[in-house]
Write a protein that holds these residues in place. Structure first.
Motif, PDB file in Angstrom:
ATOM      1  N   SER A  40      82.295  44.045 -60.132  1.00 16.36           N
ATOM      2  CA  SER A  40      83.242  44.798 -59.328  1.00 16.36           C
ATOM      3  C   SER A  40      83.562  44.118 -58.003  1.00 16.36           C
ATOM      4  O   SER A  40      84.589  44.359 -57.418  1.00 16.36           O
ATOM      5  CB  SER A  40      82.712  46.200 -59.073  1.00 16.36           C
ATOM      6  OG  SER A  40      81.442  46.124 -58.485  1.00 16.36           O
ATOM      7  N   SER A  41      82.677  43.274 -57.520  1.00 19.43           N
ATOM      8  CA  SER A  41      82.974  42.637 -56.247  1.00 19.43           C
ATOM      9  C   SER A  41      83.678  41.312 -56.505  1.00 19.43           C
ATOM     10  O   SER A  41      83.733  40.828 -57.615  1.00 19.43           O
ATOM     11  CB  SER A  41      81.696  42.413 -55.470  1.00 19.43           C
ATOM     12  OG  SER A  41      80.812  41.666 -56.241  1.00 19.43           O
ATOM     13  N   THR A  42      84.210  40.746 -55.468  1.00 19.92           N
ATOM     14  CA  THR A  42      84.997  39.539 -55.646  1.00 19.92           C
ATOM     15  C   THR A  42      84.201  38.305 -55.281  1.00 19.92           C
ATOM     16  O   THR A  42      83.869  38.107 -54.121  1.00 19.92           O
ATOM     17  CB  THR A  42      86.244  39.616 -54.761  1.00 19.92           C
ATOM     18  OG1 THR A  42      86.932  40.804 -55.104  1.00 19.92           O
ATOM     19  CG2 THR A  42      87.145  38.437 -54.996  1.00 19.92           C
ATOM     20  N   PRO A  43      83.895  37.480 -56.255  1.00 17.59           N
ATOM     21  CA  PRO A  43      83.172  36.252 -55.945  1.00 17.59           C
ATOM     22  C   PRO A  43      84.107  35.196 -55.342  1.00 17.59           C
ATOM     23  O   PRO A  43      85.321  35.325 -55.435  1.00 17.59           O
ATOM     24  CB  PRO A  43      82.642  35.796 -57.296  1.00 17.59           C
ATOM     25  CG  PRO A  43      83.323  36.591 -58.323  1.00 17.59           C
ATOM     26  CD  PRO A  43      84.197  37.606 -57.683  1.00 17.59           C
ATOM     27  N   TYR A  44      83.537  34.178 -54.733  1.00 20.09           N
ATOM     28  CA  TYR A  44      84.340  33.190 -54.023  1.00 20.09           C
ATOM     29  C   TYR A  44      83.578  31.881 -53.970  1.00 20.09           C
ATOM     30  O   TYR A  44      82.411  31.813 -54.368  1.00 20.09           O
ATOM     31  CB  TYR A  44      84.640  33.693 -52.610  1.00 20.09           C
ATOM     32  CG  TYR A  44      83.395  34.058 -51.863  1.00 20.09           C
ATOM     33  CD1 TYR A  44      82.836  35.332 -51.977  1.00 20.09           C
ATOM     34  CD2 TYR A  44      82.729  33.116 -51.072  1.00 20.09           C
ATOM     35  CE1 TYR A  44      81.666  35.660 -51.340  1.00 20.09           C
ATOM     36  CE2 TYR A  44      81.556  33.439 -50.426  1.00 20.09           C
ATOM     37  CZ  TYR A  44      81.029  34.713 -50.562  1.00 20.09           C
ATOM     38  OH  TYR A  44      79.855  35.031 -49.926  1.00 20.09           O
ATOM     39  N   PHE A  74      86.561  35.480 -62.584  1.00 20.38           N
ATOM     40  CA  PHE A  74      85.538  34.726 -63.298  1.00 20.38           C
ATOM     41  C   PHE A  74      85.680  33.255 -62.916  1.00 20.38           C
ATOM     42  O   PHE A  74      86.750  32.825 -62.489  1.00 20.38           O
ATOM     43  CB  PHE A  74      85.719  34.872 -64.820  1.00 20.38           C
ATOM     44  CG  PHE A  74      85.295  36.211 -65.375  1.00 20.38           C
ATOM     45  CD1 PHE A  74      84.447  37.047 -64.670  1.00 20.38           C
ATOM     46  CD2 PHE A  74      85.751  36.631 -66.619  1.00 20.38           C
ATOM     47  CE1 PHE A  74      84.055  38.278 -65.184  1.00 20.38           C
ATOM     48  CE2 PHE A  74      85.366  37.858 -67.145  1.00 20.38           C
ATOM     49  CZ  PHE A  74      84.525  38.681 -66.424  1.00 20.38           C
ATOM     50  N   PRO A  75      84.621  32.460 -63.111  1.00 24.00           N
ATOM     51  CA  PRO A  75      84.734  31.053 -62.755  1.00 24.00           C
ATOM     52  C   PRO A  75      85.606  30.281 -63.746  1.00 24.00           C
ATOM     53  O   PRO A  75      85.656  30.614 -64.922  1.00 24.00           O
ATOM     54  CB  PRO A  75      83.290  30.561 -62.803  1.00 24.00           C
ATOM     55  CG  PRO A  75      82.581  31.508 -63.694  1.00 24.00           C
ATOM     56  CD  PRO A  75      83.264  32.834 -63.558  1.00 24.00           C
ATOM     57  N   SER A  76      86.287  29.267 -63.239  1.00 24.69           N
ATOM     58  CA  SER A  76      87.035  28.366 -64.118  1.00 24.69           C
ATOM     59  C   SER A  76      86.411  26.978 -64.104  1.00 24.69           C
ATOM     60  O   SER A  76      87.019  26.015 -64.514  1.00 24.69           O
ATOM     61  CB  SER A  76      88.499  28.299 -63.677  1.00 24.69           C
ATOM     62  OG  SER A  76      89.106  29.543 -63.868  1.00 24.69           O
ATOM     63  N   GLY A  77      85.221  26.884 -63.570  1.00 21.17           N
ATOM     64  CA  GLY A  77      84.514  25.608 -63.539  1.00 21.17           C
ATOM     65  C   GLY A  77      83.135  25.798 -62.941  1.00 21.17           C
ATOM     66  O   GLY A  77      82.742  26.928 -62.616  1.00 21.17           O
ATOM     67  N   LYS A  78      82.380  24.681 -62.850  1.00 18.48           N
ATOM     68  CA  LYS A  78      81.053  24.756 -62.231  1.00 18.48           C
ATOM     69  C   LYS A  78      80.733  23.422 -61.576  1.00 18.48           C
ATOM     70  O   LYS A  78      81.388  22.401 -61.848  1.00 18.48           O
ATOM     71  CB  LYS A  78      79.994  25.094 -63.274  1.00 18.48           C
ATOM     72  CG  LYS A  78      79.794  23.968 -64.291  1.00 18.48           C
ATOM     73  CD  LYS A  78      78.620  24.221 -65.200  1.00 18.48           C
ATOM     74  CE  LYS A  78      78.603  23.169 -66.302  1.00 18.48           C
ATOM     75  NZ  LYS A  78      77.603  23.405 -67.324  1.00 18.48           N
ATOM     76  N   TYR A 128      85.402  29.046 -58.501  1.00 11.30           N
ATOM     77  CA  TYR A 128      86.454  30.046 -58.694  1.00 11.30           C
ATOM     78  C   TYR A 128      87.798  29.512 -58.230  1.00 11.30           C
ATOM     79  O   TYR A 128      87.892  28.929 -57.151  1.00 11.30           O
ATOM     80  CB  TYR A 128      86.114  31.320 -57.909  1.00 11.30           C
ATOM     81  CG  TYR A 128      84.817  31.941 -58.350  1.00 11.30           C
ATOM     82  CD1 TYR A 128      84.766  32.731 -59.491  1.00 11.30           C
ATOM     83  CD2 TYR A 128      83.636  31.710 -57.647  1.00 11.30           C
ATOM     84  CE1 TYR A 128      83.568  33.277 -59.920  1.00 11.30           C
ATOM     85  CE2 TYR A 128      82.434  32.261 -58.069  1.00 11.30           C
ATOM     86  CZ  TYR A 128      82.405  33.045 -59.206  1.00 11.30           C
ATOM     87  OH  TYR A 128      81.227  33.583 -59.632  1.00 11.30           O
ATOM     88  N   THR A 129      88.823  29.719 -59.039  1.00 15.86           N
ATOM     89  CA  THR A 129      90.140  29.216 -58.642  1.00 15.86           C
ATOM     90  C   THR A 129      91.193  30.308 -58.534  1.00 15.86           C
ATOM     91  O   THR A 129      92.138  30.175 -57.796  1.00 15.86           O
ATOM     92  CB  THR A 129      90.658  28.174 -59.653  1.00 15.86           C
ATOM     93  OG1 THR A 129      90.626  28.760 -60.946  1.00 15.86           O
ATOM     94  CG2 THR A 129      89.798  26.928 -59.635  1.00 15.86           C
ATOM     95  N   GLU A 130      91.080  31.397 -59.268  1.00 10.29           N
ATOM     96  CA  GLU A 130      92.140  32.403 -59.226  1.00 10.29           C
ATOM     97  C   GLU A 130      91.552  33.791 -59.031  1.00 10.29           C
ATOM     98  O   GLU A 130      90.599  34.175 -59.685  1.00 10.29           O
ATOM     99  CB  GLU A 130      92.986  32.353 -60.500  1.00 10.29           C
ATOM    100  CG  GLU A 130      92.145  32.340 -61.756  1.00 10.29           C
ATOM    101  CD  GLU A 130      92.868  31.803 -62.974  1.00 10.29           C
ATOM    102  OE1 GLU A 130      94.075  32.005 -63.050  1.00 10.29           O
ATOM    103  OE2 GLU A 130      92.205  31.217 -63.836  1.00 10.29           O
ATOM    104  N   ARG A 131      92.151  34.541 -58.089  1.00 14.21           N
ATOM    105  CA  ARG A 131      91.675  35.885 -57.800  1.00 14.21           C
ATOM    106  C   ARG A 131      92.086  36.827 -58.934  1.00 14.21           C
ATOM    107  O   ARG A 131      93.258  36.881 -59.313  1.00 14.21           O
ATOM    108  CB  ARG A 131      92.283  36.347 -56.469  1.00 14.21           C
ATOM    109  CG  ARG A 131      91.969  37.773 -56.079  1.00 14.21           C
ATOM    110  CD  ARG A 131      90.520  37.979 -55.703  1.00 14.21           C
ATOM    111  NE  ARG A 131      90.170  37.410 -54.427  1.00 14.21           N
ATOM    112  CZ  ARG A 131      89.934  38.129 -53.332  1.00 14.21           C
ATOM    113  NH1 ARG A 131      90.008  39.430 -53.363  1.00 14.21           N
ATOM    114  NH2 ARG A 131      89.615  37.529 -52.209  1.00 14.21           N
ATOM    115  N   ASN A 132      91.107  37.559 -59.438  1.00 14.08           N
ATOM    116  CA  ASN A 132      91.347  38.568 -60.487  1.00 14.08           C
ATOM    117  C   ASN A 132      92.151  38.029 -61.667  1.00 14.08           C
ATOM    118  O   ASN A 132      92.997  38.722 -62.215  1.00 14.08           O
ATOM    119  CB  ASN A 132      92.062  39.793 -59.897  1.00 14.08           C
ATOM    120  CG  ASN A 132      91.169  40.542 -58.935  1.00 14.08           C
ATOM    121  OD1 ASN A 132      89.976  40.255 -58.833  1.00 14.08           O
ATOM    122  ND2 ASN A 132      91.732  41.502 -58.217  1.00 14.08           N
TER     123      ASN A 132
END
Lengths: 266, 770
Positions: free
Chosen positions: A234-238, B675-679, B690-694
């Motif tokens: 639910s929270s926003t990762p970054y 969600f992550p698009s890489g590592k 992470y590259t794109e919000r939601n």
């Protein structure tokens, strides 16, 4: 009535025992982004690992960058170019870490330059590493649960932040860490810190490493801690903010460290 | 454009007043409608002349007033679940008429009640409004056997669940802090127990509620998306009675009765969970552990005479969660004192004093303790003027003094200086006027204007930050000095055009302003959420909502069908810069980003109101997006509250007089998540990139629940019932969260881990009344 109480407790606890499953999920590929993992410690030359991000579920070794010009400069005016030793690893030779100095790392790649700076603070020394029967929320695991008690020195003339890494049974890859802010240390020469997590069992061999770090490094590690802890969907990762610019991942930190090992043997 | 509209409105009001003055030989019937057996006021009872040419409804206090030309009438009092009452009246002077309605519960088979005005949904001007009576809520299946009105409203179209188990809900794409939750007019800041699995509203103490998601009347304000107006029961005026229930999680007990018969009554209702007692008894928890919630509702009402009534109501609730000297607790306290006064049979007044407090705290043993909260002290004056049969004018004003306690951390060790974030103060005021106006036999309107103002008051300082959150300028203010002022006109208008006997079309426009913002590091609502005022750096959120609806009834009004579509533009919604520490952050204002949002959708609703089988089917198709500079490179992205599809099916079947079976099935699109698009590897750990919000979606959610309700054989004084519930009948392991981490079995590789909370959960509750 007693029966009701017991079922109530059981249903409650079963339900709160959330169920974890490893699942398959399709993730997009992203353009590889540059990652710098660089550090300098007392009496040692600086080291940098320069790589690119890879697909999240990819199993190949990440691509590395061997064509960068890397220079480290200290606040007393010395500087040295780091040499590429293969696989994206760059190291220096002559310029060694010295407590009280500020260091600046420059990475030039094509037209881009990435610049980051950090301060090397006084190493702590671990005075005591002990354990005690766990009293925190982990105590529901039964009697065979132990928490650590850690006593370490603090230089009151510096604003010190600390990074604690816990290694269990020589397992190096999967370690846990805690970033401690200066506000929690206060103006004291000996710090006692009793982490509630991790919780250990009898027979565990535990090594604790404590790094003295500056504020920027603390912020980076606490962000790292936040996103790797798994806070839920639910929270926003970054991406934690690098000190080397907006278009690069990773961090350049100066740190000094002391470590101690203990076997939980009550 | 907006200014013109306001002037038009100002010009229109006196015109309607004049119209009413021209009428001659008209008299007013006024009074209260109550339930016969308990004397409890009934809210929303329709009162109309038998030819259906004129009508009105009782207000929150059961009061009604209808003005008619001199003559003979048959007046019908009608309310769902009650027998109709018809009074023959010869109207030659103003009349005061209190009536009592009998419950029709025992005569469910007799469906046809000829005179009943069952097409209220067609005649009512309001759209986006749903009234729920506790009788309706009571029959639905629930988690752990705990009836919960906040869970029930999430089954309605346009209202969506944010997280399983959680009590935060989103209304038409709005965030959870955009819902105004009122308990007897006092705002409730955190409506959940046990980290959000249960709401704070004890079903035994609640009379009913109204939820407004669009067409919000001008007497409500302060939140941008919805109003949930919950009223507490007044207590039995006729006889002393007790009721309660024993469930798996908690038990309830309610006492109510007259203090002076037909004049003064009370109700006290308490609830406590006992999972901790049980767990300690079974040896699962140590005796030092705390894990419980309790709440207490109390209300006293006194009818001084026909013209004056006083209500005093209060709520107190607390959660405690802890082990030894480590723990967390949170709770709400609200109190309301109200005075109803009749200036004349046409002018009803209500004066309200409000207190509301929410706080939470952590106790970290030897380290120290932390606390945070908010406190409101408010005053409200509302008038309802039943000017003539065509026009009911409501007007009033209100003011609330908010005190914000953003948080403090007190260290036990005196050598460490405490962290204390300065408290903030604000005064929120508003005046409003609204007119419910029957323009012709086919066209009616409800239009009004709310003018709201918000002043942030000293002591405090207005701070200017640079892009790196560094303070570059600070202006200090003394106690009570105005630091920042915001003013917003909020016009509201709704029109209803009756197309024919079976259908009507409605249209509405709303502007809402919200001056308070919730700071949270989750979207689903947690006890640690902190409120803060609009300041020199943070602007109020404003929302413009346009909606259009078509309503049609079938089969002698047994079925109600509606389609409502809406478009909402949201300004100055808030989010944070990446990596913002929300708790105990002195400079939080500089980390808040503001931008735009938009939401649009269509809501389909089919409800069967009468008969052995009742229930509804609701489907919402919607889209909600945000655009905030500094997030997702300034591009529009899916809001965390975006739900493409949201379906609820609710059905209740009366098998026999004593047995009913109910079920609900829900399905909705998974939340938009990042969600992550890489590592990459850093310091020996695999870090997600992470590259794109939601840019991703949680898996779709679906679940089926069942409930069997069994009434005991009614004895003279004592009656009881059983509820057997199964939550998540087919044991669907829905995802609560998906985490990405390094594999513990294969170091260096990464995996996605789904966390599921509730599988199948059976429960049983026993209720009693005597």
């Amino acid at each position: 009535m007693k029966y009701l109480y017991i079922t109530s407790a059981i249903i409650f606890l079963i339900s709160f025992y959330a169920c974890e499953n490893v699942i398959d999920i399709d993730l997009n590929s992203s353009n590889p982004a540059l990652v710098a993992d660089a550090f300098i410690e007392p009496n040692k030359a600086a080291s940098l690992s320069l790589n690119y991000t890879a697909d999240y579920f990819g199993t190949d070794e990440p691509k590395y960058e061997g064509n960068a010009e890397v220079v480290i400069t200290s606040s007393n005016g010395n500087s040295e170019a780091l040499q590429h030793r293969g696989n994206g690893i760059y190291t220096g030779n002559l310029l060694k870490g010295q407590v009280g100095q500020n260091y600046e790392l420059s990475i030039k790649l094509g037209d881009e330059e990435y610049l980051g700076s950090t301060e090397l603070l006084t190493p702590t020394s671990i005075l005591e590493l002990d354990f005690v029967e766990a009293s925190g929320p982990g105590s529901t695991r039964g009697d065979d649960a132990y928490n650590l008690i850690i006593l370490f020195t603090n230089n009151v003339d510096e604003e010190n932040y600390y990074l604690l890494k816990y290694f269990m049974n020589d397992e190096i890859v999967e370690h846990q860490f805690t970033a401690l802010p200066a506000e929690f240390i206060g103006n004291t020469e000996v710090v006692q810190y009793d982490p509630l997590f991790p919780v250990y069992e009898k027979g565990d061999k535990v090594r604790v490493e404590i790094f003295s770090i500056d504020e920027g490094t603390y912020t980076y590690y606490s962000q790292l801690q936040e996103i790797t802890r798994g806070r839920g969907g639910s929270s926003t990762p970054y991406n934690p903010q690098s000190n080397m610019g907006n278009d690069i991942l990773g961090y350049f930190r100066a740190w000094s460290m002391d470590s101690k090992t203990i076997t939980i043997n009550p | 454009m907006q200014k013109k509209f306001i002037w038009l409105l100002m010009l229109l009001f006196p015109f309607f007043t004049l119209e009413s003055a021209q009428n001659q030989n008209k008299y007013t019937i006024s009074g209260r409608v109550s339930e016969a057996s308990s004397g409890e006021d009934l809210v929303g009872v329709t009162i109309y002349t038998k030819d259906q040419s004129n009508g009105t409804m009782t207000n929150t206090y059961g009061f009604y007033s209808i003005t008619l030309p001199e003559g003979d009438y048959e007046i019908v009092y009608s309310f769902i679940g009650y027998e109709n009452l018809i009074k023959s009246i010869s109207l030659h002077k103003n009349l005061s008429l209190d009536v009592a309605l009998n419950s029709s519960d025992t005569e469910l088979d007799e469906i046809v009640v000829n005179a009943e005005k069952k097409d209220k949904n067609l005649t009512s001007i309001n759209m986006g409004v749903e009234k729920l009576d506790m009788k309706e809520v009571g029959k639905l299946p629930v988690l752990f056997g705990e009836r919960d009105i906040l869970k029930t409203i999430q089954l309605l179209p346009g209202i969506s669940t944010v997280s399983e188990g959680g009590n935060g809900f989103s209304v038409r794409g709005g965030s959870i802090d955009q819902n105004l939750i009122l308990l007897d007019e006092a705002p409730v800041y955190s409506a959940s127990h046990l980290m959000g699995f249960f709401s704070v509203f004890n079903p035994d103490a609640i009379k009913g509620m109204t939820v407004y998601k669009g067409g919000i009347p001008a007497n409500y304000g302060g939140r941008a998306a919805s109003v949930l107006d919950i009223s507490m029961r007044d207590g039995n005026k006729k006889k002393v009675s007790a009721s309660g229930g024993i469930g798996l999680i908690s038990s309830r007990l309610t006492l109510e009765g007259p203090i002076i018969k037909d004049k003064m009554s009370f109700i006290v209702s308490g609830r406590r969970s006992y999972a901790d007692i049980a767990a300690k008894g079974a040896g699962i928890l140590t005796s030092e552990a705390d894990l419980y919630f309790y709440d207490l509702n109390a209300k006293l009402n006194y009818k001084i005479n026909d013209k004056n009534r006083i209500f005093l109501s209060g709520y107190f609730g607390q959660d405690d969660f802890g082990f030894d000297d480590l723990g967390m607790s949170w709770g709400n306290t609200t109190a309301t004192l109200r005075w109803n006064h009749l200036f004349s049979s046409k002018l009803f007044s209500n004066t309200t004093g409000i207190y509301s407090n929410y706080d939470y705290g952590f106790n970290l043993g030897e380290t120290g303790s932390m606390s945070s909260g908010i406190r409101d002290i408010g005053f409200k004056q509302d008038f309802s003027w039943y000017a003539n049969p065509k026009s009911t004018i409501k007007f009033g004003f209100d003011g609330t003094y908010h005190t914000f306690f953003p948080g403090e951390f007190l260290f036990s060790d005196n050598s460490i200086s405490d962290i204390q974030i300065d408290q903030k103060q604000a005064l929120e005021t508003a005046v409003y006027i609204t007119n419910q106006h029957k323009l012709s036999s086919k066209l009616s309107a409800d239009y009004g204007l709310r003018l709201s103002m918000f002043n942030q008051l000293g002591k405090g300082s207005n701070t200017v930050y640079d892009d790196d959150n560094i303070i570059i300028e600070q202006e200090n203010f003394g106690k009570g000095e105005i630091m920042q002022t915001y003013f917003e006109p909020e016009p509201r208008i709704a029109l209803n055009y009756r197309l024919n006997d079976l259908s009507s079309a409605k249209i509405s426009y709303n502007r809402m302003a919200q001056y308070m913002h919730m700071l949270s590091n989750s979207t689903s609502g947690q006890p640690t959420d902190t409120w803060m005022p609009s300041t020199s750096n943070i602007k109020p959120t404003t929302v413009n909502q346009y909606s259009l609806g078509y309503f049609r009834n079938f089969k002698d009004n047994q079925f109600e069908f509606s389609i409502e579509s809406y478009y909402k533009s949201m300004n100055d919604i808030t989010d944070y810069k990446d990596g913002t520490e929300v708790m105990l952050n002195e400079d939080i204002e500089s980390y808040i980003l503001q931008g735009m949002g938009r939401s649009y959708g269509a809501e389909f609703y089919l409800k069967k109101k009468y008969g052995k089988l009742t229930g509804w089917l609701s489907y919402t198709l919607s889209k909600t997006e945000n655009q905030i500079d500094g997030i997702n490179y300034g591009q529009w992205y899916d809001s965390p509250y975006d739900k493409t599809h949201d379906i609820s099916i609710v059905a209740s079947y009366q098998i026999s007089k004593r047995v009913s079976l109910s079920t609900n099935w829900v399905y909705y699109t998974g939340n938009a998540v990042t969600f992550p698009s890489g590592k990459y590897e850093f310091d020996g750990k695999q870090i997600p990139y992470y590259t794109e919000r939601n840019g991703y979606r949680m898996p779709d959610y679906h679940r089926l629940d069942l409930n069997l309700h069994l009434d005991g054989k009614g004895k003279k004084r004592f009656s009881s019932s059983w509820d057997f519930s199964i939550y998540n009948v087919y044991n669907q392991m829905n995802a609560y969260s998906i985490n990405f981490r390094e594999s513990s079995t294969e170091p260096g590789t990464t995996e996605a881990v789904k966390l599921s909370l509730f599988g199948i959960v059976p429960s049983i509750t026993w209720n009693f009344k005597f």
